[in-house]
Design an enzyme around this catalytic site. Structure first.
Site, PDB file in Angstrom:
ATOM      1  CB  THR A   1      38.111  38.093  52.394  1.00  0.00           C
ATOM      2  OG1 THR A   1      36.801  37.985  51.817  1.00  0.00           O
ATOM      3  CG2 THR A   1      38.448  36.811  53.126  1.00  0.00           C
TER       4      THR A   1
ATOM      5  CB  THR B   1      37.623  36.179  38.295  1.00  0.00           C
ATOM      6  OG1 THR B   1      36.653  35.369  37.614  1.00  0.00           O
ATOM      7  CG2 THR B   1      37.518  37.601  37.802  1.00  0.00           C
TER       8      THR B   1
ATOM      9  CG  LEU C   1      29.547  38.693  43.920  1.00  0.00           C
ATOM     10  CD1 LEU C   1      28.155  38.792  43.336  1.00  0.00           C
ATOM     11  CD2 LEU C   1      30.415  39.832  43.390  1.00  0.00           C
TER      12      LEU C   1
ATOM     13  NE  ARG D   1      11.161  40.305  53.757  1.00  0.00           N
ATOM     14  CZ  ARG D   1      12.198  39.639  54.260  1.00  0.00           C
ATOM     15  NH1 ARG D   1      12.071  38.385  54.652  1.00  0.00           N
ATOM     16  NH2 ARG D   1      13.375  40.211  54.363  1.00  0.00           N
TER      17      ARG D   1
ATOM     18  NE  ARG E   1      41.495  35.138  45.395  1.00  0.00           N
ATOM     19  CZ  ARG E   1      40.289  35.682  45.265  1.00  0.00           C
ATOM     20  NH1 ARG E   1      39.421  35.157  44.440  1.00  0.00           N
ATOM     21  NH2 ARG E   1      39.950  36.751  45.951  1.00  0.00           N
TER      22      ARG E   1
ATOM     23  CG  ASN F   1      19.566  34.804  56.295  1.00  0.00           C
ATOM     24  OD1 ASN F   1      18.514  34.347  56.729  1.00  0.00           O
ATOM     25  ND2 ASN F   1      20.710  34.723  56.958  1.00  0.00           N
TER      26      ASN F   1
ATOM     27  CE1 TYR G   1      34.239  29.785  47.673  1.00  0.00           C
ATOM     28  CE2 TYR G   1      34.964  28.204  46.029  1.00  0.00           C
ATOM     29  CZ  TYR G   1      34.568  29.484  46.364  1.00  0.00           C
ATOM     30  OH  TYR G   1      34.488  30.458  45.391  1.00  0.00           O
TER      31      TYR G   1
HETATM   32  P1  NAD Z   1      36.605  38.166  48.162  1.00  0.00           P
HETATM   33  O1  NAD Z   1      37.026  37.326  49.320  1.00  0.00           O
HETATM   34  O2  NAD Z   1      37.516  39.247  47.704  1.00  0.00           O
HETATM   35  O3  NAD Z   1      35.192  38.836  48.430  1.00  0.00           O
HETATM   36  C1  NAD Z   1      34.204  38.228  49.226  1.00  0.00           C
HETATM   37  C2  NAD Z   1      33.528  39.335  50.040  1.00  0.00           C
HETATM   38  O4  NAD Z   1      32.488  38.739  50.833  1.00  0.00           O
HETATM   39  C3  NAD Z   1      34.487  40.015  51.022  1.00  0.00           C
HETATM   40  O5  NAD Z   1      34.324  41.410  50.939  1.00  0.00           O
HETATM   41  C4  NAD Z   1      34.061  39.482  52.385  1.00  0.00           C
HETATM   42  O6  NAD Z   1      34.345  40.375  53.431  1.00  0.00           O
HETATM   43  C5  NAD Z   1      32.579  39.273  52.154  1.00  0.00           C
HETATM   44  N1  NAD Z   1      31.984  38.279  53.058  1.00  0.00           N
HETATM   45  C6  NAD Z   1      32.442  37.045  53.348  1.00  0.00           C
HETATM   46  N2  NAD Z   1      31.612  36.432  54.205  1.00  0.00           N
HETATM   47  C7  NAD Z   1      30.596  37.308  54.442  1.00  0.00           C
HETATM   48  C8  NAD Z   1      29.426  37.256  55.246  1.00  0.00           C
HETATM   49  N3  NAD Z   1      29.124  36.167  55.975  1.00  0.00           N
HETATM   50  N4  NAD Z   1      28.606  38.336  55.266  1.00  0.00           N
HETATM   51  C9  NAD Z   1      28.903  39.457  54.545  1.00  0.00           C
HETATM   52  N5  NAD Z   1      29.999  39.552  53.772  1.00  0.00           N
HETATM   53  C10 NAD Z   1      30.832  38.492  53.728  1.00  0.00           C
HETATM   54  O7  NAD Z   1      36.293  37.140  46.965  1.00  0.00           O
HETATM   55  P2  NAD Z   1      35.987  37.444  45.439  1.00  0.00           P
HETATM   56  O8  NAD Z   1      37.076  36.880  44.633  1.00  0.00           O
HETATM   57  O9  NAD Z   1      35.594  38.856  45.257  1.00  0.00           O
HETATM   58  O10 NAD Z   1      34.714  36.508  45.211  1.00  0.00           O
HETATM   59  C11 NAD Z   1      33.401  37.035  45.248  1.00  0.00           C
HETATM   60  C12 NAD Z   1      32.402  35.912  45.004  1.00  0.00           C
HETATM   61  O11 NAD Z   1      32.657  35.296  43.735  1.00  0.00           O
HETATM   62  C13 NAD Z   1      32.464  34.799  46.042  1.00  0.00           C
HETATM   63  O12 NAD Z   1      31.161  34.367  46.327  1.00  0.00           O
HETATM   64  C14 NAD Z   1      33.235  33.705  45.349  1.00  0.00           C
HETATM   65  O13 NAD Z   1      32.882  32.429  45.818  1.00  0.00           O
HETATM   66  C15 NAD Z   1      32.825  33.904  43.893  1.00  0.00           C
HETATM   67  N6  NAD Z   1      33.856  33.397  42.990  1.00  0.00           N
HETATM   68  C16 NAD Z   1      35.020  34.096  42.824  1.00  0.00           C
HETATM   69  C17 NAD Z   1      36.011  33.558  42.001  1.00  0.00           C
HETATM   70  C18 NAD Z   1      37.307  34.289  41.761  1.00  0.00           C
HETATM   71  O14 NAD Z   1      38.183  33.739  41.078  1.00  0.00           O
HETATM   72  N7  NAD Z   1      37.502  35.491  42.241  1.00  0.00           N
HETATM   73  C19 NAD Z   1      35.815  32.328  41.363  1.00  0.00           C
HETATM   74  C20 NAD Z   1      34.619  31.652  41.595  1.00  0.00           C
HETATM   75  C21 NAD Z   1      33.641  32.196  42.399  1.00  0.00           C
HETATM   76  N1  UDP Z   2      49.083  27.441  43.252  1.00  0.00           N
HETATM   77  C1  UDP Z   2      50.461  27.346  43.128  1.00  0.00           C
HETATM   78  N2  UDP Z   2      51.228  28.213  43.836  1.00  0.00           N
HETATM   79  C2  UDP Z   2      50.722  29.170  44.653  1.00  0.00           C
HETATM   80  C3  UDP Z   2      49.305  29.277  44.777  1.00  0.00           C
HETATM   81  C4  UDP Z   2      48.526  28.373  44.070  1.00  0.00           C
HETATM   82  O1  UDP Z   2      50.986  26.501  42.384  1.00  0.00           O
HETATM   83  O2  UDP Z   2      51.488  29.929  45.260  1.00  0.00           O
HETATM   84  C5  UDP Z   2      48.222  26.531  42.464  1.00  0.00           C
HETATM   85  C6  UDP Z   2      47.153  25.803  43.262  1.00  0.00           C
HETATM   86  O3  UDP Z   2      47.684  24.597  43.791  1.00  0.00           O
HETATM   87  C7  UDP Z   2      46.116  25.559  42.204  1.00  0.00           C
HETATM   88  C8  UDP Z   2      46.236  26.769  41.273  1.00  0.00           C
HETATM   89  O4  UDP Z   2      47.514  27.332  41.545  1.00  0.00           O
HETATM   90  O5  UDP Z   2      46.419  24.398  41.469  1.00  0.00           O
HETATM   91  C9  UDP Z   2      45.154  27.827  41.492  1.00  0.00           C
HETATM   92  O6  UDP Z   2      45.111  28.142  42.855  1.00  0.00           O
HETATM   93  P1  UDP Z   2      44.151  29.262  43.455  1.00  0.00           P
HETATM   94  O7  UDP Z   2      44.256  29.127  44.944  1.00  0.00           O
HETATM   95  O8  UDP Z   2      44.460  30.573  42.850  1.00  0.00           O
HETATM   96  O9  UDP Z   2      42.701  28.886  42.937  1.00  0.00           O
HETATM   97  P2  UDP Z   2      41.846  27.525  42.942  1.00  0.00           P
HETATM   98  O10 UDP Z   2      42.684  26.375  43.395  1.00  0.00           O
HETATM   99  O11 UDP Z   2      40.712  27.798  43.866  1.00  0.00           O
HETATM  100  O12 UDP Z   2      41.430  27.377  41.534  1.00  0.00           O
END
Ligand code: NAD
Ligand code: UDP
Length: 310
Positions: A32, A170, A68, A101, A181, A94, A140
């Site tokens: 992603t 975020t 992340l 290590r 999202r 991993n 997830y």
């Molecule tokens: P994102 O999808 O933009 O970034 C995830 C990154 O991980 C991507 O670059 C993807 O290519 C890489 N990736 C996925 N699987 C991989 C693998 N097996 N090996 C190597 N790379 C891999 O998501 P994000 O919003 O930047 O989220 C980053 C982290 O923060 C995630 O772990 C997510 O669960 C956590 N998080 C984010 C939010 C948010 O709202 N953005 C909320 C809660 C937790």
């Molecule tokens: N949601 C929505 N319309 C959209 C996308 C999401 O109403 O086009 C709602 C979704 O059902 C959820 C909230 O917005 O209740 C946040 O969704 P998101 O996928 O951003 O994050 P998460 O559900 O993982 O918190």
């Protein structure tokens, strides 16, 4: 090392860490993530990139790991649920093996999803959650819960220096316009004057944290004392319903978009708001960017993407 460093949060974190004078190794399989997110960092002599899937063991010498890597948007983590669980679970093993290590600190990007569809509001770290183990979000939610278990078992069994951040929703510039999202969906729809898709009645709530605040919180947690393992909630406690969010975005963008109602996805949590007392106490961290300011800068970013204006 920042795994998932080419993703939304990871690329902002890499940029900030480099700005602080660190050397950064970005590890990503581009599931992603995007090269475009890190292209501006490639000229920095302190920045290195490794294409690698963290479900495969890795041998590397680093002195801190931010783990992340994992798709975060529901449509993306549900695309290949088995790989999502593997990324959280095998990936954690991993990365924890590297930390063991080399006797180094490792931070896990956990999530508010460990609270599932919470029965208490706001959610404090002491709440154990209400999670469906077999639903479409479980790859997830349960993957991240298992990763937390692994982190604490490596801590108790091998003395690994762990940091577990429970990240709440975020948002900010460089989110993908089509990652599904809510913030990116609503902003793109509003800018194109297309219908805004409200899932369910829109009465479900979330609390949105601006990306700069989140990155600052993660770095503070990494720099905290060794006995500060977390889990620590990081998020903005300002709670808002999806209906209110849609109307706010329509107002800011002066959009002609109308609301359309779509089915609520299975197991969609009804409410989410972080109790951040712990982060405020131990990290002296508090989000500084309010929702309107954060939305404005995110909308300005999406204008350059969606409307193709600079
Ligand atoms: P994102 O999808 O933009 O970034 C995830 C990154 O991980 C991507 O670059 C993807 O290519 C890489 N990736 C996925 N699987 C991989 C693998 N097996 N090996 C190597 N790379 C891999 O998501 P994000 O919003 O930047 O989220 C980053 C982290 O923060 C995630 O772990 C997510 O669960 C956590 N998080 C984010 C939010 C948010 O709202 N953005 C909320 C809660 C937790
Ligand atoms: N949601 C929505 N319309 C959209 C996308 C999401 O109403 O086009 C709602 C979704 O059902 C959820 C909230 O917005 O209740 C946040 O969704 P998101 O996928 O951003 O994050 P998460 O559900 O993982 O918190």
């Amino acid at each position: 090392m920042v795994t998932g460093g080419a993703g939304f949060l990871g690329s902002h974190l890499c940029e900030k860490l480099l700005g602080m004078g660190n050397e950064v190794l970005c590890v990503d399989n581009y599931f992603t993530g995007r090269k475009a997110n890190i292209i501006h960092l490639l000229d920095n002599k302190n920045f290195e990139v490794l294409r690698h899937d963290i479900t495969v063991p890795l041998s590397v010498e680093v002195d801190e790991i931010y783990n992340l890597a994992c798709p975060a948007s529901p449509i993306q983590y549900r695309y290949d649920p088995v790989q999502t669980t593997k990324t959280s679970v095998h990936g954690a093993i991993n990365m924890l093996d590297i930390a063991t290590r080399h006797d180094i600190k490792i931070l896990q990007a956990s999530t508010s999803e460990v609270y599932g569809d919470p029965r208490v509001n706001p959610q404090a770290e002491s709440y154990w959650g209400n999670v469906n183990p077999i639903g479409p979000r479980s790859c997830y939610d349960e993957g991240k819960r298992c990763a937390e278990t692994l982190f604490f078992d490596y801590y108790r069994q091998y003395g690994v220096k762990i940091k577990v951040a429970r990240i709440f929703n975020t948002y900010g510039p460089t989110m993908l316009p089509d990652d599904g999202r809510v913030i990116s969906n609503f902003i793109v729809q509003a800018l194109l004057n297309e219908p805004i898709t409200i899932y369910g009645k829109g009465s479900q709530s979330r609390s949105f944290c601006y990306v700069n605040d989140m990155v600052r919180g993660l770095i503070l947690l990494m720099g905290s004392e060794d006995d500060c393992t977390g889990p620590v909630n990081l998020g903005n406690p300002h709670e808002i319903t999806m209906l209110e969010l849609a109307n706010r975005i329509i107002q800011i963008t002066a959009s002609d978009s109308k609301l359309v109602y779509k089915p609520l996805p299975t197991d969609d949590p009804l409410q989410r708001r972080p109790d951040i007392t712990l982060a405020e106490t131990i990290l002296k961290w508090h989000p500084q960017v309010n929702l309107d300011d954060g939305l404005n800068s995110t909308i300005n970013y999406f204008k350059t993407i969606v409307l193709d204006t600079e």
